[in-house]
Design a protein around this motif. Structure first.
Motif, PDB file in Angstrom:
ATOM      1  N   ASN A 319      25.915   0.446  33.765  1.00  0.00           N
ATOM      2  CA  ASN A 319      24.864   0.908  34.321  1.00  0.00           C
ATOM      3  C   ASN A 319      24.661   2.377  34.401  1.00  0.00           C
ATOM      4  O   ASN A 319      23.764   3.216  34.197  1.00  0.00           O
ATOM      5  N   TRP A 320      25.628   3.186  34.954  1.00  0.00           N
ATOM      6  CA  TRP A 320      25.902   4.518  34.555  1.00  0.00           C
ATOM      7  C   TRP A 320      25.641   5.004  33.328  1.00  0.00           C
ATOM      8  O   TRP A 320      24.679   6.121  32.846  1.00  0.00           O
ATOM      9  N   ALA A 321      26.337   4.496  32.419  1.00  0.00           N
ATOM     10  CA  ALA A 321      26.233   4.838  30.794  1.00  0.00           C
ATOM     11  C   ALA A 321      24.670   4.717  30.457  1.00  0.00           C
ATOM     12  O   ALA A 321      24.352   5.570  29.723  1.00  0.00           O
ATOM     13  N   ASN A 322      23.902   3.424  30.884  1.00  0.00           N
ATOM     14  CA  ASN A 322      22.589   3.434  30.365  1.00  0.00           C
ATOM     15  C   ASN A 322      21.770   4.754  31.141  1.00  0.00           C
ATOM     16  O   ASN A 322      20.833   5.036  30.447  1.00  0.00           O
ATOM     17  N   TRP A 323      21.982   4.959  32.448  1.00  0.00           N
ATOM     18  CA  TRP A 323      21.066   6.058  32.972  1.00  0.00           C
ATOM     19  C   TRP A 323      21.723   7.565  32.346  1.00  0.00           C
ATOM     20  O   TRP A 323      20.713   8.414  32.064  1.00  0.00           O
ATOM     21  N   PHE A 324      22.902   7.646  31.960  1.00  0.00           N
ATOM     22  CA  PHE A 324      23.310   8.903  31.189  1.00  0.00           C
ATOM     23  C   PHE A 324      22.673   8.832  29.965  1.00  0.00           C
ATOM     24  O   PHE A 324      22.166  10.439  29.593  1.00  0.00           O
ATOM     25  N   ALA A 325      22.516   7.972  29.367  1.00  0.00           N
ATOM     26  CA  ALA A 325      21.779   8.094  27.959  1.00  0.00           C
ATOM     27  C   ALA A 325      20.347   8.436  27.954  1.00  0.00           C
ATOM     28  O   ALA A 325      20.042   9.553  27.076  1.00  0.00           O
ATOM     29  N   TRP A 326      19.720   8.128  29.040  1.00  0.00           N
ATOM     30  CA  TRP A 326      18.381   8.568  29.237  1.00  0.00           C
ATOM     31  C   TRP A 326      18.279  10.138  29.715  1.00  0.00           C
ATOM     32  O   TRP A 326      17.218  10.967  29.539  1.00  0.00           O
ATOM     33  N   ALA A 327      19.443  10.559  30.499  1.00  0.00           N
ATOM     34  CA  ALA A 327      19.327  11.604  31.263  1.00  0.00           C
ATOM     35  C   ALA A 327      18.958  13.014  30.831  1.00  0.00           C
ATOM     36  O   ALA A 327      18.033  13.655  31.161  1.00  0.00           O
ATOM     37  N   PRO A 328      19.593  13.235  29.682  1.00  0.00           N
ATOM     38  CA  PRO A 328      19.430  14.766  29.051  1.00  0.00           C
ATOM     39  C   PRO A 328      18.029  14.998  28.660  1.00  0.00           C
ATOM     40  O   PRO A 328      17.516  15.914  29.017  1.00  0.00           O
TER      41      PRO A 328
END
Length: 510
Positions: A319-328
């Motif tokens: 889940n954290w990786a998925n949010w990180f992928a969108w974040a930048p």
């Protein structure tokens, strides 16, 4: 409608990730099993070596935002004391909400708790389907869909808002590093950061669209009583891409904001229906138990200290990786919306309010799913294991007495969710791919947005056809890994600005 300003193409940022993504699509179509095996190996390596960094980053971001909210920087007006907001507070909340959750909260809100209820981590010693397992499932939904993930977006978006509006740095992810590195952040290193983050976002968006395609196809097939197969998924993807390109042509204040406000009202209508039609008392009691467990186990559960390592990696870190992928790249869009408001208001509208909405949504959707699955002797879980997660949400509404009209509204909400999220992020991706973007000239040419939109759709279709849900999950991790380091850098820059802000704070704006 006035013509979009002509911005020259940023060729390295545009062509490099595009070429890599198209090559990956071709390779996946040609050597699907081999590509999936390679992705699995890379995915396992990332999760095996970097899970602690993902986990500690989320906790650190929450602590940083709490400190900033209490610091003099919290009173700084984004864009300066005389800056005027481009969105009202209600529209700002709606756009922020709908451009960050996309289809995830709909697709996983009903499917994910069934996994936790019926297959809890062995380390906890919970009986599958028991009340204790139900409490764990609800607590986990709060963990995965409230404070920690929204902190990722908020740190990235706030850092960009301050460097873009207050420091007048270029519309580039390299600007996030200017407080740390000075103007050395721009140039080849900055171009490399933009390229990597564009690739990461397409991976994250494709994973989200893949989940949306599965949910929409499952709903259409369930309502229509037929198997649409690949043709249906292609048609849905084409409709989504066409819709967000039409929205993009009207700009943020009309297209994205209008879609987001409508979508938010539909979300509230869905919550109201579930609370009224579902086992309300059981849902609210479960939410109270889950809330207590969430805060009691917040630190160890985030860090994976009280659950099995494999479970922690495959669920929480995924889940954290998925949010990180969108974040930048999402940060570019969220930061752009915040002009005219204070830093504290940014934290309120990007962290606190969306997290509260996530908790209310999970109280209704996840709570009803868990309660009905317990009452039916794991009936919904049997559908999940036999048919996959696609039809679970619609079976939930059917069990609540919702007829075709309710199912159609839910389908429309899923469709609208992805269109709003994709519109915002494709807008940011396209702006990143061109030169000359500024607060006065914020939009890239429509043809650039069309290229990125079609690319996302193609990657999502290949994911669904090749790897299914496993492929979608792995693409999320692969996209989130490089983005992790970018957002950690943004957090360090935000820390620097907070320390300096003790001597530079502007008066707060209500």
């Amino acid at each position: 409608m006035p013509a979009l300003p002509k911005h020259p193409l940023n060729r390295p940022v545009f062509f490099t990730p595009l070429a890599v993504l198209l090559a990956a699509v071709i390779l996946s179509l040609w050597q699907g099993p081999a590509v999936l095996a390679a992705e699995t190996a890379i995915n396992d390596w990332i999760l095996g070596n970097f899970s602690p960094l993902f986990a500690w980053a989320g906790i650190g971001f929450l602590a940083l935002l709490a400190g900033i909210a209490l610091s003099p920087l919290g009173g700084r007006i984004i864009g300066g004391p005389d800056a005027a907001p481009i969105l009202s507070r209600w529209r700002w909340f709606a756009v922020t909400l709908c451009t960050t959750i996309a289809t995830g909260i709909l697709f996983w809100g009903a499917a994910e708790p069934l996994f936790h209820l019926n297959d809890p981590p062995a380390m906890l010693g919970l009986e599958p389907g028991s009340d204790a397992a139900a409490t764990f499932a609800m607590s986990t939904m709060f963990l995965h869909w409230t404070l920690t993930p929204y902190a990722i977006y908020t740190v990235a978006g706030l850092a960009f808002a301050l460097v873009y509006y207050n420091r007048r740095e270029p519309f580039s992810l390299s600007s996030l590093f200017v407080p740390l590195l000075g103007q050395r952040a721009h140039g080849p290193v900055g171009t490399g950061i933009d390229i990597i983050c564009l690739y990461a976002l397409v991976a994250g968006m494709a994973a989200s669209l893949g989940a949306g395609l599965l949910a929409l196809a499952g709903g259409v097939e369930g309502i229509g009583g037929f198997d649409g197969g690949t043709a249906l998924r292609w048609a849905i993807a084409a409709a989504i891409v066409a819709s967000f390109l039409i929205s993009a042509a009207t700009g943020v204040q009309k297209g994205i904001a209008g879609l987001s406000v409508l979508n938010t009202w539909i979300f509230f209508a869905i919550i109201a229906f579930v609370l009224l039609a579902g086992p309300t008392a059981s849902m609210l009691e479960l939410a109270l138990r889950g809330t207590f467990d969430y805060f009691q186990t917040f630190l160890p559960r985030n860090l994976g200290l009280d659950v099995d390592t494999d479970w922690h990696r495959q669920w929480t870190i995924f889940n954290w990786a998925n949010w990180f992928a969108w974040a930048p790249v999402t940060a570019l869009f969220l930061g752009r919306l915040a002009v005219g408001y204070s830093v504290r208001a940014f934290i309120l509208y990007n962290l606190i309010l969306p997290s509260l909405f996530g908790a209310v949504w999970m109280t209704a959707i996840a709570g009803a799913t868990i309660a009905l699955d317990q009452q039916s002797g794991a009936g919904l879980y049997a559908i999940l294991t036999a048919q996959g997660p696609d039809p679970v949400l619609f079976r939930l509404f059917s069990a609540l007495g919702g007829g075709p009209v309710v199912a159609a509204i839910v389908l429309f909400a899923i469709f609208l969710s992805y269109v709003a999220g994709a519109d915002a992020n494709v807008s940011a991706m396209s702006a990143l791919s061109t030169h000359g973007i500024s607060p006065e000239r914020p939009e890239a040419p429509l043809w650039v947005q069309a290229v990125w939109g079609v690319t996302v759709g193609l990657v999502a279709l290949v994911l669904v056809a090749g790897g299914g849900l496993d492929g979608i999950r792995m693409m999320s991790v692969l996209g989130g890994f490089p983005a992790l380091f970018v957002i950690v850098g943004a957090a360090l820059s935000l820390t620097v600005m907070a320390v300096r802000g003790r001597h530079e704070a502007a008066p707060a704006r209500s």
